[in-house]
Motif scaffolding. Structure first.
Motif, PDB file in Angstrom:
ATOM      1  N   PRO A  26     -25.165 -10.139  36.819  1.00  0.00           N
ATOM      2  CA  PRO A  26     -26.338 -10.842  37.325  1.00  0.00           C
ATOM      3  C   PRO A  26     -27.358 -10.970  36.194  1.00  0.00           C
ATOM      4  O   PRO A  26     -27.104 -10.498  35.076  1.00  0.00           O
ATOM      5  CB  PRO A  26     -26.850  -9.902  38.426  1.00  0.00           C
ATOM      6  N   PRO A  27     -28.497 -11.565  36.450  1.00  0.00           N
ATOM      7  CA  PRO A  27     -29.523 -11.585  35.402  1.00  0.00           C
ATOM      8  C   PRO A  27     -29.872 -10.146  35.009  1.00  0.00           C
ATOM      9  O   PRO A  27     -30.118  -9.302  35.869  1.00  0.00           O
ATOM     10  CB  PRO A  27     -30.723 -12.258  36.071  1.00  0.00           C
ATOM     11  N   LEU A  28     -29.828  -9.868  33.725  1.00  0.00           N
ATOM     12  CA  LEU A  28     -30.192  -8.542  33.230  1.00  0.00           C
ATOM     13  C   LEU A  28     -31.602  -8.580  32.661  1.00  0.00           C
ATOM     14  O   LEU A  28     -32.052  -9.618  32.171  1.00  0.00           O
ATOM     15  CB  LEU A  28     -29.198  -8.066  32.163  1.00  0.00           C
ATOM     16  N   ARG A  29     -32.294  -7.464  32.727  1.00  0.00           N
ATOM     17  CA  ARG A  29     -33.670  -7.373  32.223  1.00  0.00           C
ATOM     18  C   ARG A  29     -33.718  -7.465  30.707  1.00  0.00           C
ATOM     19  O   ARG A  29     -34.665  -7.964  30.134  1.00  0.00           O
ATOM     20  CB  ARG A  29     -34.296  -6.042  32.650  1.00  0.00           C
ATOM     21  N   SER A  30     -32.693  -6.929  30.061  1.00  0.00           N
ATOM     22  CA  SER A  30     -32.715  -6.786  28.608  1.00  0.00           C
ATOM     23  C   SER A  30     -31.580  -7.567  27.952  1.00  0.00           C
ATOM     24  O   SER A  30     -30.400  -7.333  28.254  1.00  0.00           O
ATOM     25  CB  SER A  30     -32.593  -5.307  28.245  1.00  0.00           C
ATOM     26  N   ASN A  31     -31.934  -8.450  27.047  1.00  0.00           N
ATOM     27  CA  ASN A  31     -30.905  -9.160  26.285  1.00  0.00           C
ATOM     28  C   ASN A  31     -30.234  -8.240  25.272  1.00  0.00           C
ATOM     29  O   ASN A  31     -29.150  -8.548  24.773  1.00  0.00           O
ATOM     30  CB  ASN A  31     -31.494 -10.393  25.616  1.00  0.00           C
ATOM     31  N   VAL A  32     -30.848  -7.100  24.980  1.00  0.00           N
ATOM     32  CA  VAL A  32     -30.178  -6.085  24.156  1.00  0.00           C
ATOM     33  C   VAL A  32     -28.945  -5.590  24.913  1.00  0.00           C
ATOM     34  O   VAL A  32     -27.871  -5.439  24.330  1.00  0.00           O
ATOM     35  CB  VAL A  32     -31.135  -4.929  23.793  1.00  0.00           C
ATOM     36  N   ASN A  33     -29.094  -5.364  26.223  1.00  0.00           N
ATOM     37  CA  ASN A  33     -27.939  -4.948  27.023  1.00  0.00           C
ATOM     38  C   ASN A  33     -26.871  -6.031  27.059  1.00  0.00           C
ATOM     39  O   ASN A  33     -25.679  -5.737  26.943  1.00  0.00           O
ATOM     40  CB  ASN A  33     -28.363  -4.573  28.444  1.00  0.00           C
ATOM     41  N   GLY A  53     -28.937 -15.988  35.046  1.00  0.00           N
ATOM     42  CA  GLY A  53     -30.256 -15.887  34.430  1.00  0.00           C
ATOM     43  C   GLY A  53     -30.313 -16.655  33.124  1.00  0.00           C
ATOM     44  O   GLY A  53     -29.691 -17.708  32.984  1.00  0.00           O
ATOM     45  N   ARG A  54     -31.031 -16.088  32.177  1.00  0.00           N
ATOM     46  CA  ARG A  54     -31.177 -16.707  30.853  1.00  0.00           C
ATOM     47  C   ARG A  54     -30.734 -15.746  29.758  1.00  0.00           C
ATOM     48  O   ARG A  54     -31.556 -15.271  28.966  1.00  0.00           O
ATOM     49  CB  ARG A  54     -32.635 -17.093  30.639  1.00  0.00           C
ATOM     50  N   PRO A  55     -29.446 -15.435  29.721  1.00  0.00           N
ATOM     51  CA  PRO A  55     -28.983 -14.466  28.721  1.00  0.00           C
ATOM     52  C   PRO A  55     -29.091 -15.031  27.309  1.00  0.00           C
ATOM     53  O   PRO A  55     -28.786 -16.189  27.068  1.00  0.00           O
ATOM     54  CB  PRO A  55     -27.526 -14.233  29.112  1.00  0.00           C
ATOM     55  N   LYS A  56     -29.552 -14.196  26.428  1.00  0.00           N
ATOM     56  CA  LYS A  56     -29.607 -14.555  25.006  1.00  0.00           C
ATOM     57  C   LYS A  56     -28.858 -13.464  24.247  1.00  0.00           C
ATOM     58  O   LYS A  56     -29.096 -12.276  24.460  1.00  0.00           O
ATOM     59  CB  LYS A  56     -31.051 -14.618  24.541  1.00  0.00           C
ATOM     60  N   VAL A  57     -27.961 -13.868  23.386  1.00  0.00           N
ATOM     61  CA  VAL A  57     -27.145 -12.931  22.632  1.00  0.00           C
ATOM     62  C   VAL A  57     -27.714 -12.807  21.222  1.00  0.00           C
ATOM     63  O   VAL A  57     -27.909 -13.805  20.526  1.00  0.00           O
ATOM     64  CB  VAL A  57     -25.680 -13.402  22.584  1.00  0.00           C
ATOM     65  N   ASP A  64     -19.168  -9.491  16.083  1.00  0.00           N
ATOM     66  CA  ASP A  64     -18.081 -10.459  16.284  1.00  0.00           C
ATOM     67  C   ASP A  64     -18.014 -10.970  17.722  1.00  0.00           C
ATOM     68  O   ASP A  64     -17.514 -12.061  17.975  1.00  0.00           O
ATOM     69  CB  ASP A  64     -16.732  -9.850  15.905  1.00  0.00           C
ATOM     70  N   GLY A  65     -18.517 -10.183  18.666  1.00  0.00           N
ATOM     71  CA  GLY A  65     -18.496 -10.591  20.068  1.00  0.00           C
ATOM     72  C   GLY A  65     -19.252 -11.880  20.316  1.00  0.00           C
ATOM     73  O   GLY A  65     -18.909 -12.648  21.213  1.00  0.00           O
ATOM     74  N   ALA A  66     -20.282 -12.137  19.510  1.00  0.00           N
ATOM     75  CA  ALA A  66     -21.067 -13.360  19.682  1.00  0.00           C
ATOM     76  C   ALA A  66     -20.201 -14.600  19.471  1.00  0.00           C
ATOM     77  O   ALA A  66     -20.473 -15.649  20.052  1.00  0.00           O
ATOM     78  CB  ALA A  66     -22.250 -13.367  18.716  1.00  0.00           C
ATOM     79  N   GLU A  67     -19.164 -14.474  18.670  1.00  0.00           N
ATOM     80  CA  GLU A  67     -18.277 -15.608  18.407  1.00  0.00           C
ATOM     81  C   GLU A  67     -16.981 -15.549  19.213  1.00  0.00           C
ATOM     82  O   GLU A  67     -16.405 -16.580  19.540  1.00  0.00           O
ATOM     83  CB  GLU A  67     -17.931 -15.666  16.917  1.00  0.00           C
ATOM     84  N   LEU A  68     -16.530 -14.351  19.532  1.00  0.00           N
ATOM     85  CA  LEU A  68     -15.220 -14.199  20.160  1.00  0.00           C
ATOM     86  C   LEU A  68     -15.245 -14.205  21.687  1.00  0.00           C
ATOM     87  O   LEU A  68     -14.220 -14.454  22.315  1.00  0.00           O
ATOM     88  CB  LEU A  68     -14.559 -12.903  19.672  1.00  0.00           C
ATOM     89  N   VAL A  69     -16.389 -13.898  22.282  1.00  0.00           N
ATOM     90  CA  VAL A  69     -16.486 -13.857  23.745  1.00  0.00           C
ATOM     91  C   VAL A  69     -17.252 -15.100  24.210  1.00  0.00           C
ATOM     92  O   VAL A  69     -18.398 -15.304  23.822  1.00  0.00           O
ATOM     93  CB  VAL A  69     -17.203 -12.577  24.232  1.00  0.00           C
ATOM     94  N   ALA A  70     -16.600 -15.919  25.014  1.00  0.00           N
ATOM     95  CA  ALA A  70     -17.250 -17.123  25.547  1.00  0.00           C
ATOM     96  C   ALA A  70     -18.224 -16.722  26.646  1.00  0.00           C
ATOM     97  O   ALA A  70     -17.843 -16.033  27.595  1.00  0.00           O
ATOM     98  CB  ALA A  70     -16.201 -18.082  26.094  1.00  0.00           C
ATOM     99  N   LEU A  71     -19.466 -17.140  26.518  1.00  0.00           N
ATOM    100  CA  LEU A  71     -20.494 -16.833  27.513  1.00  0.00           C
ATOM    101  C   LEU A  71     -20.698 -18.054  28.403  1.00  0.00           C
ATOM    102  O   LEU A  71     -21.044 -19.133  27.936  1.00  0.00           O
ATOM    103  CB  LEU A  71     -21.807 -16.460  26.820  1.00  0.00           C
ATOM    104  N   GLU A  72     -20.445 -17.858  29.705  1.00  0.00           N
ATOM    105  CA  GLU A  72     -20.664 -18.912  30.696  1.00  0.00           C
ATOM    106  C   GLU A  72     -21.888 -18.526  31.522  1.00  0.00           C
ATOM    107  O   GLU A  72     -21.927 -17.440  32.088  1.00  0.00           O
ATOM    108  CB  GLU A  72     -19.458 -19.037  31.625  1.00  0.00           C
ATOM    109  N   VAL A  73     -22.860 -19.399  31.589  1.00  0.00           N
ATOM    110  CA  VAL A  73     -24.076 -19.118  32.349  1.00  0.00           C
ATOM    111  C   VAL A  73     -23.994 -19.837  33.698  1.00  0.00           C
ATOM    112  O   VAL A  73     -23.738 -21.041  33.750  1.00  0.00           O
ATOM    113  CB  VAL A  73     -25.336 -19.554  31.560  1.00  0.00           C
ATOM    114  N   ARG A  74     -24.200 -19.078  34.769  1.00  0.00           N
ATOM    115  CA  ARG A  74     -24.155 -19.610  36.131  1.00  0.00           C
ATOM    116  C   ARG A  74     -25.426 -19.227  36.869  1.00  0.00           C
ATOM    117  O   ARG A  74     -26.115 -18.279  36.503  1.00  0.00           O
ATOM    118  CB  ARG A  74     -22.953 -19.035  36.891  1.00  0.00           C
ATOM    119  N   ARG A  75     -25.714 -19.952  37.950  1.00  0.00           N
ATOM    120  CA  ARG A  75     -26.914 -19.659  38.746  1.00  0.00           C
ATOM    121  C   ARG A  75     -26.785 -18.376  39.542  1.00  0.00           C
ATOM    122  O   ARG A  75     -27.716 -17.605  39.656  1.00  0.00           O
ATOM    123  CB  ARG A  75     -27.212 -20.803  39.698  1.00  0.00           C
TER     124      ARG A  75
END
Length: 166
Positions: A26-33, A53-57, A64-75
């Motif tokens: 779900p939306p997380l409070r911390s983009n560090v998490n 939510g509005r996740p920012k990596v 490497d996860g920033a490139e290797l894991v596809a992030l899909e944002v949903r409502r």
């Protein structure tokens, strides 16, 4: 001389074919998490993460996860989880509930969606109602639960441990 010699950047272990772990949060409070989860996910061979939510990596944290894991944002998670469940994925929540099972005793299916909760609020009832199973990590002191990124890493490792031994 010691029998142990440090080896930096050992090649990753292989999971058996057909193992597919997807993360959902779900939306997380911390983009560090979010970034820490993505880094751990990459180490566990996860290639897909669904976030609300509005996740920012932060690539400095996710590495490497920033490139290797596809992030899909949903409502919201429930519609996505229902669709994944109909595609044959086992939907497993990571949460403390009245009927949750200890993580180390739970048999993961090769096709699993691991659904993690909000840092303070956990998983809401609408999301819990869609899940097939809920697992929890026992704690032996205070506070009452692990940080979401730590708990997610522990659960992903348990999935990998089980899949590697098949």
């Amino acid at each position: 001389m010691s029998e142990f010699v440090h080896e930096r950047h050992k090649p990753p272990s292989e999971l058996p074919a057909g193992c597919e772990l997807v993360l959902a949060c779900p939306p997380l409070r911390s983009n560090v998490n979010v970034s820490r989860i993505m880094r751990a996910a990459s180490c566990c061979g996860v290639r897909r993460m669904i976030a609300c939510g509005r996740p920012k990596v932060d690539p400095k944290i996710a590495r490497d996860g920033a490139e290797l894991v596809a992030l899909e944002v949903r409502r919201s998670l429930p519609p996505v989880l229902k669709r994944l469940g109909s595609e044959g994925y086992q939907l497993v929540g990571l949460e403390q509930t009245s009927n949750s099972v200890c993580l180390s005793e739970f048999p993961f299916a090769p096709k699993t969606v691991l659904v993690v909760g909000h840092e303070r609020l956990g998983l809401d009832q609408e999301t819990l109602d869609v899940l097939h199973h809920v697992v929890e990590i026992p704690v032996y002191g205070l506070p009452y639960s692990f940080n979401v990124a730590t708990a997610t890493a522990v659960a992903m490792y348990e999935y990998c441990r089980q899949m590697a031994s098949r």
